[in-house]
Design an enzyme around this catalytic site. Structure first.
Site, PDB file in Angstrom:
ATOM      1  N   LEU A  69       8.074  68.202  16.750  1.00 37.79           N
ATOM      2  CA  LEU A  69       7.529  67.291  17.749  1.00 37.79           C
ATOM      3  C   LEU A  69       8.183  65.917  17.686  1.00 37.79           C
ATOM      4  O   LEU A  69       8.234  65.203  18.687  1.00 37.79           O
ATOM      5  CB  LEU A  69       6.007  67.167  17.561  1.00 37.79           C
ATOM      6  CG  LEU A  69       5.226  68.483  17.728  1.00 37.79           C
ATOM      7  CD1 LEU A  69       3.750  68.264  17.420  1.00 37.79           C
ATOM      8  CD2 LEU A  69       5.402  69.036  19.136  1.00 37.79           C
ATOM      9  N   ASP A  70       8.680  65.532  16.519  1.00 42.75           N
ATOM     10  CA  ASP A  70       9.384  64.257  16.370  1.00 42.75           C
ATOM     11  C   ASP A  70      10.851  64.545  16.074  1.00 42.75           C
ATOM     12  O   ASP A  70      11.355  64.308  14.989  1.00 42.75           O
ATOM     13  CB  ASP A  70       8.747  63.429  15.247  1.00 42.75           C
ATOM     14  CG  ASP A  70       9.273  61.995  15.231  1.00 42.75           C
ATOM     15  OD1 ASP A  70       9.911  61.586  16.224  1.00 42.75           O
ATOM     16  OD2 ASP A  70       9.058  61.283  14.238  1.00 42.75           O
ATOM     17  N   PHE A  71      11.545  65.057  17.087  1.00 40.79           N
ATOM     18  CA  PHE A  71      12.925  65.511  16.946  1.00 40.79           C
ATOM     19  C   PHE A  71      13.851  64.345  17.274  1.00 40.79           C
ATOM     20  O   PHE A  71      14.264  64.135  18.416  1.00 40.79           O
ATOM     21  CB  PHE A  71      13.182  66.675  17.906  1.00 40.79           C
ATOM     22  CG  PHE A  71      14.427  67.477  17.616  1.00 40.79           C
ATOM     23  CD1 PHE A  71      14.326  68.812  17.294  1.00 40.79           C
ATOM     24  CD2 PHE A  71      15.685  66.899  17.695  1.00 40.79           C
ATOM     25  CE1 PHE A  71      15.471  69.573  17.050  1.00 40.79           C
ATOM     26  CE2 PHE A  71      16.822  67.637  17.447  1.00 40.79           C
ATOM     27  CZ  PHE A  71      16.725  68.985  17.127  1.00 40.79           C
TER      28      PHE A  71
END
Length: 290
Positions: A69-71
């Site tokens: 989700l935090d790419f």
């Protein structure tokens, strides 16, 4: 392979620091995109290849399809030239539920996508597609096409478009097959570089000086493996001659016994040949002028 190697951990529960978990992992270098853009295309290709392996693993992990989700680049490090993810706190294995296609809406700063809703009530491949598009906008679009070999650009453009447009080839399996390790090392990459080098007809003549080296007479070029000189990789002598002919200041080049990760030979290009010294591990080629 794709994530940080865990060497050990220690669980501590004390009055001062309750429920504390300390992990010992391998050491990696922070990912600096500006610095990466100044490296050779081969090194950037290697980073993208390791990212493709990560994407394929995440799409087919034992837990199911995993999305980060935090790419962002700050979530990755480089270990021995390979890209590895360090932070899995924001990883999720839950595919979004849906009742219609409109529920499978993915929004990004530059564009949006709507995926099909399966009969099971899940958005099809949403985790995989989210990872792929983030890989495209943060990595592939910068690292793959920039200064790539001209013979490989059609393939690279196809890969970049597949991840950026979510077309029929936009999946991790396709990328893993197209960017397989055999591409740069053994087959298409090598063959196309050979073809490119052998079709070059040089008007210059080069004198071969075995077991010799030119320690000085450096000039800078880009991209280079050496920040104070022009050190590039070649497939063979023909490609080295082609490169030397393309630089007006190049008057000689030195073949070393070092190779890149793809097996290509490293060559120093020189602006003169006034001082040649013995070196059993190198071969010097000097441009002969009229």
């Amino acid at each position: 392979l794709c994530c940080f190697q865990l060497y050990g951990y220690c669980y501590q529960d004390s009055n001062d620091i309750p429920d504390t978990l300390t992990t010992i992992t391998e050491l990696g270098s922070p990912l600096e995109m500006i610095q990466l853009l100044q490296t050779s295309w081969e090194d950037r290709f290697r980073i993208c290849l390791s990212l493709v392996r990560l994407l394929h693993y995440l799409a087919h992990s034992p837990l199911g399809s995993v999305t980060l989700l935090d790419f962002r680049p700050r979530q990755f490090v480089i270990v021995d030239g390979e890209l590895k993810v360090t932070d899995l706190d924001d990883a999720s294995v839950e595919e979004s539920s849906c009742t219609s296609n409109s529920d499978c809406f993915m929004e990004f700063p530059a564009r949006n996508f709507t995926l099909p809703c399966s009969v099971e009530g899940r958005c099809q491949s949403m985790n995989e597609k989210r990872n792929l598009y983030n890989a495209y906008r943060f990595f592939f679009t910068y690292l793959l096409p920039h200064s790539a070999p001209s013979s490989l650009r059609p393939l690279l453009d196809k890969i970049v478009n597949a991840t950026g447009n979510h077309n029929k080839h936009g999946n991790a399996k396709y990328l893993a097959l197209e960017l397989s390790p055999s591409l740069p090392v053994n087959s298409e990459f090598t063959q196309k570089c050979v073809k490119s080098a052998n079709t070059h007809k040089s008007d210059s003549f080069y004198r071969r000086v075995p077991e010799a080296h030119i320690p000085d007479e450096n000039y800078r070029c880009w991209p280079s493996y050496h920040h104070k000189g022009c050190l590039l990789s070649v497939f063979d002598v023909n490609e080295a001659i082609e490169i030397c002919d393309s630089y007006s200041q190049c008057k000689a080049f030195v073949l070393t016994n070092q190779t890149t990760w793809t097996g290509r030979q490293l060559v120093f290009f020189k602006m003169a040949s006034n001082h040649i010294v013995p070196d059993p591990d190198k071969i010097t080629y000097v441009k002969v002028t009229d």
